[in-house]
Design a protein around this motif. Structure first.
Motif, short mmCIF file in Angstrom:
data_model
loop_
_atom_site.label_atom_id
_atom_site.label_comp_id
_atom_site.label_asym_id
_atom_site.label_seq_id
_atom_site.Cartn_x
_atom_site.Cartn_y
_atom_site.Cartn_z
N MET A 254 -41.34 -7.74 19.48
CA MET A 254 -40.02 -8.31 20.58
C MET A 254 -40.65 -8.36 21.78
SD MET A 254 -36.70 -7.04 21.59
CE MET A 254 -36.51 -5.51 20.09
N PRO A 255 -40.39 -10.14 22.14
CA PRO A 255 -41.08 -10.33 23.16
C PRO A 255 -40.85 -10.09 24.43
CG PRO A 255 -39.46 -11.91 21.54
CD PRO A 255 -39.60 -10.58 20.97
N VAL A 256 -39.78 -10.14 24.57
CA VAL A 256 -38.88 -9.25 26.41
C VAL A 256 -38.46 -7.59 26.11
CG1 VAL A 256 -38.36 -9.56 28.33
CG2 VAL A 256 -39.20 -11.08 28.00
N ARG A 257 -38.68 -6.39 26.59
CA ARG A 257 -38.36 -5.20 26.75
C ARG A 257 -38.62 -4.64 27.99
NH1 ARG A 257 -41.18 -2.95 21.97
NH2 ARG A 257 -39.10 -2.58 20.91
N VAL A 258 -37.22 -4.13 28.34
CA VAL A 258 -37.14 -3.11 29.55
C VAL A 258 -37.07 -2.24 29.31
CG1 VAL A 258 -36.45 -2.62 31.36
CG2 VAL A 258 -36.59 -5.87 30.65
N ILE A 259 -38.12 -0.96 30.70
CA ILE A 259 -37.78 0.65 29.89
C ILE A 259 -37.46 1.20 30.75
CG2 ILE A 259 -38.46 2.63 28.98
CD1 ILE A 259 -40.56 1.00 27.09
N VAL A 260 -35.89 1.82 31.29
CA VAL A 260 -36.02 2.18 32.46
C VAL A 260 -35.33 3.60 32.13
CG1 VAL A 260 -35.82 0.06 33.50
CG2 VAL A 260 -33.45 1.41 32.77
N GLY A 261 -35.72 3.96 33.60
CA GLY A 261 -35.02 5.88 33.36
C GLY A 261 -33.37 5.67 33.60
N CYS A 262 -32.63 6.47 33.51
CA CYS A 262 -31.11 6.87 33.44
C CYS A 262 -30.71 7.67 34.25
CB CYS A 262 -30.48 6.50 32.50
SG CYS A 262 -30.80 4.60 31.52
N GLN A 263 -31.74 8.19 34.81
CA GLN A 263 -30.85 9.36 36.06
C GLN A 263 -31.44 9.77 36.75
OE1 GLN A 263 -32.33 11.51 32.00
NE2 GLN A 263 -30.20 12.78 32.25
N TRP A 264 -32.35 10.61 37.51
CA TRP A 264 -32.81 11.24 38.66
C TRP A 264 -34.22 11.17 38.73
CZ3 TRP A 264 -27.69 12.72 38.47
CH2 TRP A 264 -26.89 12.49 39.34
N GLY A 265 -35.14 10.22 37.97
CA GLY A 265 -36.42 10.00 37.43
C GLY A 265 -36.53 10.93 36.39
N GLU B 41 -47.31 0.06 22.16
CA GLU B 41 -48.37 -0.41 21.28
C GLU B 41 -48.25 -2.01 20.75
OE1 GLU B 41 -48.14 2.34 17.67
OE2 GLU B 41 -49.95 1.61 17.08
N ASP B 42 -46.92 -1.97 20.67
CA ASP B 42 -46.53 -4.29 20.28
C ASP B 42 -46.59 -4.37 21.88
OD1 ASP B 42 -43.53 -2.22 18.97
OD2 ASP B 42 -43.77 -3.38 20.51
N ALA B 43 -46.80 -4.13 22.60
CA ALA B 43 -46.81 -5.04 23.37
C ALA B 43 -48.30 -5.50 24.28
CB ALA B 43 -46.14 -4.16 24.75
N ASP B 44 -48.65 -6.73 24.82
CA ASP B 44 -49.28 -7.62 25.10
C ASP B 44 -49.29 -8.00 25.74
OD1 ASP B 44 -49.74 -9.39 23.06
OD2 ASP B 44 -48.17 -10.37 22.89
N VAL B 45 -48.41 -7.24 27.14
CA VAL B 45 -48.81 -7.48 28.84
C VAL B 45 -47.11 -6.26 28.94
CG1 VAL B 45 -49.14 -8.43 31.29
CG2 VAL B 45 -48.81 -9.88 28.73
N VAL C 296 -43.53 -9.15 26.14
CA VAL C 296 -43.96 -8.16 27.82
C VAL C 296 -42.95 -7.20 27.95
CG1 VAL C 296 -44.09 -8.54 30.37
CG2 VAL C 296 -44.53 -10.30 28.18
N LEU C 297 -43.73 -5.79 28.44
CA LEU C 297 -42.73 -4.90 28.40
C LEU C 297 -43.05 -4.40 29.48
CD1 LEU C 297 -43.35 -1.52 26.49
CD2 LEU C 297 -42.24 -1.49 28.78
N PHE C 298 -41.17 -4.16 31.11
CA PHE C 298 -41.66 -3.55 32.43
C PHE C 298 -41.11 -2.39 31.73
CE2 PHE C 298 -40.59 -8.88 31.86
CZ PHE C 298 -41.50 -9.07 32.51
N GLU C 299 -41.75 -1.93 33.36
CA GLU C 299 -41.81 -0.06 33.22
C GLU C 299 -41.44 0.14 34.27
OE1 GLU C 299 -45.35 1.09 32.96
OE2 GLU C 299 -45.03 3.24 33.26
N GLY C 300 -39.59 0.71 34.18
CA GLY C 300 -39.43 0.60 35.61
C GLY C 300 -40.55 2.38 35.73
N ALA C 301 -39.76 2.63 37.41
CA ALA C 301 -40.38 3.59 37.79
C ALA C 301 -38.69 3.84 38.74
CB ALA C 301 -40.78 3.77 39.30
N GLN C 302 -39.03 6.05 39.17
CA GLN C 302 -38.41 6.34 39.56
C GLN C 302 -36.97 6.76 38.23
OE1 GLN C 302 -39.31 4.15 42.07
NE2 GLN C 302 -40.91 6.19 41.77
N GLY C 303 -35.55 6.20 39.07
CA GLY C 303 -34.84 6.18 37.99
C GLY C 303 -33.29 4.96 38.44
N MET C 304 -32.28 4.99 37.73
CA MET C 304 -31.27 4.34 38.24
C MET C 304 -30.36 5.21 38.73
SD MET C 304 -28.72 2.08 38.42
CE MET C 304 -27.64 2.35 39.29
N MET C 305 -30.66 6.56 39.41
CA MET C 305 -29.92 7.06 40.42
C MET C 305 -30.43 7.53 41.52
SD MET C 305 -26.75 7.31 38.48
CE MET C 305 -25.91 7.71 39.59
#
Ligand code: GDP
Ligand code: IMO
Ligand code: MG
Length: 426
Positions: free
Chosen positions: A1-12, A25-29, A218-227
């Protein structure tokens, strides 16, 4: 998976650390793109328990590159502490950690000011983590912030610190006698940590552009949460950065792009730390049960987290803004043995039933949840590895979530350990 985004959808605290570690495990960055040491991402590996505040959760997999991008506010003391802690646990970051020179630095005066403002807010405190996040982002937009690149020019760094502190003291004369607002204090402090940081400081925007061009994963790791997003969350009871996926390009120095996959992490119930509206909050025994079973105490501040049922109104809003196309549901095991589970499918406001998340905080504060009730399940889920083996009612709980939110649940986490993850076929 070339570009994956992971975000929290609540209040963190949805379990981003665990889920990002799994997908690393399957990301390069792996990239942190916003926030700072207010985050507390827990990862449990064979080598032990780690709570990461600044380093991306991918750092625990030896060969992965990790980026702290332009949009982060870095507390150098915390960063060095984390690097040393990892080193002592046998994890080296050398040659694979890249820190943006454009990232802003959090100084002792930011942390002091964060707590000072909270005291001044009296009954209207935000309940911040006290990590200096708001004041550091304020300086960024006020154009008086100090960036990682400034560490390379000692004279300039000192002059910038001096100007900044003078300005702040003249605006709040009662800070004149405060140690954390003294030039020497801050200058000596940064000199203790800067050597340990400088080797990692790079143009991360170029590094990420090149990674994307060469097809790296590339995997983008969100912090906190959407709300907690500063614009789209429950403002002003939010953090000070854009936590939404849309913030990634601007916070990483990338042209806008559509990720191949955007995973929204949804905890099987809801938690919140700090103040602000929380329509499904449970101030009763059930709230205590969720807190105890889910070990809902802040990974950064140790504060008890407020607990409540799942909220479809807030989730629908969160999934849309982030463009979530797959849900990773965490902590389903915490609901094991609860006889009656409620899900909020609308809010009652002034006698009306509303299903859209209100934009106005004054309205949100007055909303009362409208619930549907589902039957719980008796047996334990924490040792299960296949979706088919889940108790029937747990499967139904997930079905309702998918059908109402119109987004597939692709992964179900049944415990804090790496192997406790069910991959559900789409
Ligand atoms: P983050 O900020 O989103 O990374 O979440 P935190 O690390 O602050 O809080 C999540 C907590 O739940 C951590 O203690 C995790 O180890 C734990 N956790 C994550 N996934 C699961 C799960 O599926 N079940 C249980 N019981 N705990 C989990
Ligand atoms: P992770 O990444 C939960 C909350 C604080 C407060 C508000 C503002 O672990 O999910 P701040 O210090 O950012 O100015 O505080 O935001 N908050 C979090 N709540 N998880 C977090 O991070 C949080 N980071 C900030 O409790 O309500
Ligand atoms: Mg956390």
């Amino acid at each position: 998976m070339p570009v994956r985004v992971i975000v929290g959808c609540q209040w963190g605290d949805e379990g981003k650390g665990k889920v990002v570690d799994y997908f690393s495990e399957d990301a390069d960055v792996v990239v942190r793109f916003q926030g700072g040491a207010n985050a507390g991402h827990t990862v449990i590996t064979e080598s032990g328990d780690f709570v990461l505040h600044l380093l991306p959760s991918g750092i625990l997999r030896a060969e992965k590159k990790c980026v702290i991008a332009d949009g982060i506010v870095i507390d150098p003391e915390q960063l060095i502490k984390e690097i040393i802690f990892l080193r002592d646990m046998g994890v080296s970051v050398k040659g694979r950690l890249f820190i943006s020179g454009k990232a802003h630095l959090v100084f002792p005066y930011h942390k002091y000011y964060d707590k000072y403002l909270e005291k001044l807010r009296k009954g209207k405190a935000i309940g911040t983590t006290g990590r200096g996040i708001g004041p550091a982002y304020t300086d960024r937009v006020a154009r008086c912030g100090i960036r990682a690149y400034d560490l390379f020019d000692e004279e300039l760094l000192k002059a910038k610190l001096d100007d900044n502190l003078k300005l702040k003291r003249s605006l709040s004369p009662d800070l004149n006698q405060v140690e954390e607002f003294g030039l020497k204090y801050n200058f000596d402090w940064i000199n203790r940590f800067k050597e340990g940081m400088m080797d990692f400081i790079k143009d991360t925007s170029k590094i990420l552009q090149n990674a994307l061009v060469s097809g790296d994963s590339v995997l983008f790791e969100g912090a906190q949460g959407m709300m907690l997003d500063v614009d789209y969350g429950t403002y002003p009871y939010t953090t000070s950065s854009n936590t939404v996926s849309g913030g990634i390009p601007v916070n990483c120095g990338l042209a806008p792009f559509i990720p191949d996959e955007t995973i929204g992490i949804v905890k099987a119930y809801t938690t919140r730390v700090g103040e602000g509206p929380f329509p499904t909050e449970l101030n009763d025994e059930m709230g205590d049960i969720l807190r105890k079973r889910g070990r809902e105490f802040g990974a950064t501040t140790g504060r008890p987290r407020r607990c409540g049922w799942l909220d479809f109104v807030a989730l629908k809003y969160a999934l849309k803004i982030n463009g979530v196309n797959s849900i990773a549901m965490t902590k389903i095991d915490v609901l094991d043995g609860i006889e009656r589970i409620l899900i909020c499918d609308g809010y009652r406001y002034k006698g009306k039933l509303i299903r859209e998340f209100p934009n106005n905080i004054n309205i949100i504060e007055e909303c009362k949840p409208h619930y549907i009730e589902v039957s719980g399940w008796e047996s334990e889920t924490s040792s299960l590895l296949e979706f088919e083996d889940l108790p029937q009612n747990a499967k139904e709980y997930i079905d309702i979530i998918e059908n109402t939110l119109e987004v597939p649940v692709s992964h179900i986490s049944t415990g804090p350990f790496r192997h406790q993850m069910i991959k559900k076929c789409k």
